[in-house]
Design an enzyme around this catalytic site. Structure first.
Site, PDB file in Angstrom:
ATOM      1  N   THR A  17       0.820  -1.214   0.000  1.00  0.00           N
ATOM      2  CA  THR A  17       0.000   0.000   0.000  1.00  0.00           C
ATOM      3  C   THR A  17       0.851   1.258   0.000  1.00  0.00           C
ATOM      4  O   THR A  17       0.471   2.277  -0.581  1.00  0.00           O
ATOM      5  CB  THR A  17      -0.930  -0.002   1.231  1.00  0.00           C
ATOM      6  N   SER A  64       1.318  -7.365  -0.779  1.00  0.00           N
ATOM      7  CA  SER A  64       2.011  -8.354   0.055  1.00  0.00           C
ATOM      8  C   SER A  64       1.224  -9.647   0.211  1.00  0.00           C
ATOM      9  O   SER A  64       1.778 -10.665   0.625  1.00  0.00           O
ATOM     10  CB  SER A  64       2.349  -7.768   1.432  1.00  0.00           C
ATOM     11  N   THR A  98       1.277  -4.217   4.251  1.00  0.00           N
ATOM     12  CA  THR A  98       0.976  -4.508   5.662  1.00  0.00           C
ATOM     13  C   THR A  98       0.325  -5.864   5.879  1.00  0.00           C
ATOM     14  O   THR A  98       0.361  -6.389   6.984  1.00  0.00           O
ATOM     15  CB  THR A  98       0.062  -3.420   6.248  1.00  0.00           C
TER      16      THR A  98
END
Length: 331
Positions: A17, A64, A98
């Protein structure tokens, strides 16, 4: 007469992000992660030039959730190489999504044996958002990586002004800049415009797999989530398929249901390495004789996803159940 020299850092970009964009600045949930390169992230932060001389490399640029073992292998390989070859490097900052940041941080903690700071950082809002948190998070991560007090602390995560250890950090919310916490032991410290504030007491950081080489093909380790009336077919199917490791996200303090215990008891073939974690999000899982007789080891206060990372590396290393039990006592 020249001024004082500034430290040299390596910035490794992996996407997420912090490198994401959306069509509108008010879009906080509908965006594409891993769009902006790590080099471009630095151009928005000329203030970093006062802190460090930063070399940038892009390992990958993905959400991720889409990281794979090949990305982990590339990241670990580059980290080990640069730390071995460049003794003048002060530290490393890694930009990361994250969603799986805590897993990558824990993987690196188990593999990277070097006193220099390795700091992971991400963002909860894309770079295009109003009040994007990525720039300040990145600036503060560089502050920490440059700090002499951060040496010897193991791999760290910097988010929302807090400094977390790789072992304890967890993402606890889907939204909001304060989504990360360290529930059991609390954060290592904090960072602000007055500097880096870390406890004077250094927490030991075990690096049990420092010499391990990561393979091209990794073992299959599956996480099973405890719930009311779990499937009776799932465990036999996984064992028949030859999975090499199982992590049970047990209810309460890591308890398996009678259905799950019976499935393991009835299995006639070799049993994989198995760990018991819990789905509560906080608190330990202790040894239980009924579960131990089935070959299950308690994961302590490791989350299921971190227990899986440990189990992956243990299998790559060729650990047996007794060796894994010994590792769980010290990580």
């Amino acid at each position: 007469m020249t001024g004082p020299s500034i430290p040299r850092l390596l910035l490794l970009g992996t996407g997420g992000t912090i490198a994401g964009t959306a069509p509108e600045s008010t879009q906080l949930n509908r965006y594409a992660a891993g769009v902006i390169g790590a080099e471009a992230l630095l151009t928005t932060l000329p203030q970093l030039n006062r802190l460090a001389e930063i070399q940038v490399e892009q390992i990958t640029n993905v959400d991720s959730a889409d990281l794979g073992f090949n990305h982990w292998r590339d990241l670990v390989s580059r980290l080990k190489q640069i730390l071995a070859e460049d003794p003048g490097l002060a530290g490393v900052v890694i930009t990361h999504g994250t969603n799986t940041l805590e897993e990558t941080a824990w993987l690196l903690q188990l593999l990277i044996d070097d006193p220099r700071p390795v700091v992971l950082v991400g963002a909860m809002r894309p770079a295009s958002a109003l009040s994007a948190d990525g720039p300040l998070n990145l600036y503060q991560a560089v502050q920490v990586a440059c700090s002499a007090d951060a040496r010897g602390r193991g791999v760290m995560v910097v988010m929302d002004g807090q400094i977390h250890s790789a072992r304890d950090v967890a993402k606890r919310a889907t939204q909001g800049v304060g989504a990360f916490h360290s529930a059991t032991r609390g954060p290592l410290g904090w960072v602000d415009d007055f500097g880096v504030h870390l406890s004077g007491v250094e927490r030991s950081a075990s690096v049990p797999f420092a010499g391990l080489s990561l393979p091209t093909i990794w073992p299959q380790v599956v996480i099973l989530h405890g719930c009311v009336q779990p499937s009776e077919a799932l465990i036999p199917a996984l064992l028949s398929a030859g999975v090499e490791g199982l992590v049970f996200t047990g209810t309460g303090a890591g308890q398996l249901s009678a259905v799950e215990r019976n499935a393991l008891a009835q299995w006639q073939g070799p049993r994989p390495l198995m760990l018991r974690a819990n789905r509560c999000g906080m608190g330990p899982v202790h040894r239980c004789e009924d579960h131990a007789r089935l070959g299950l080891l308690p994961a302590g206060d490791l989350s299921p996803q971190k227990a899986r990372v440990l189990l992956l590396l243990a299998l790559i290393n060729g650990d047996d159940r007794n060796t894994l039990a010994s590792r769980l006592m010290v990580v």
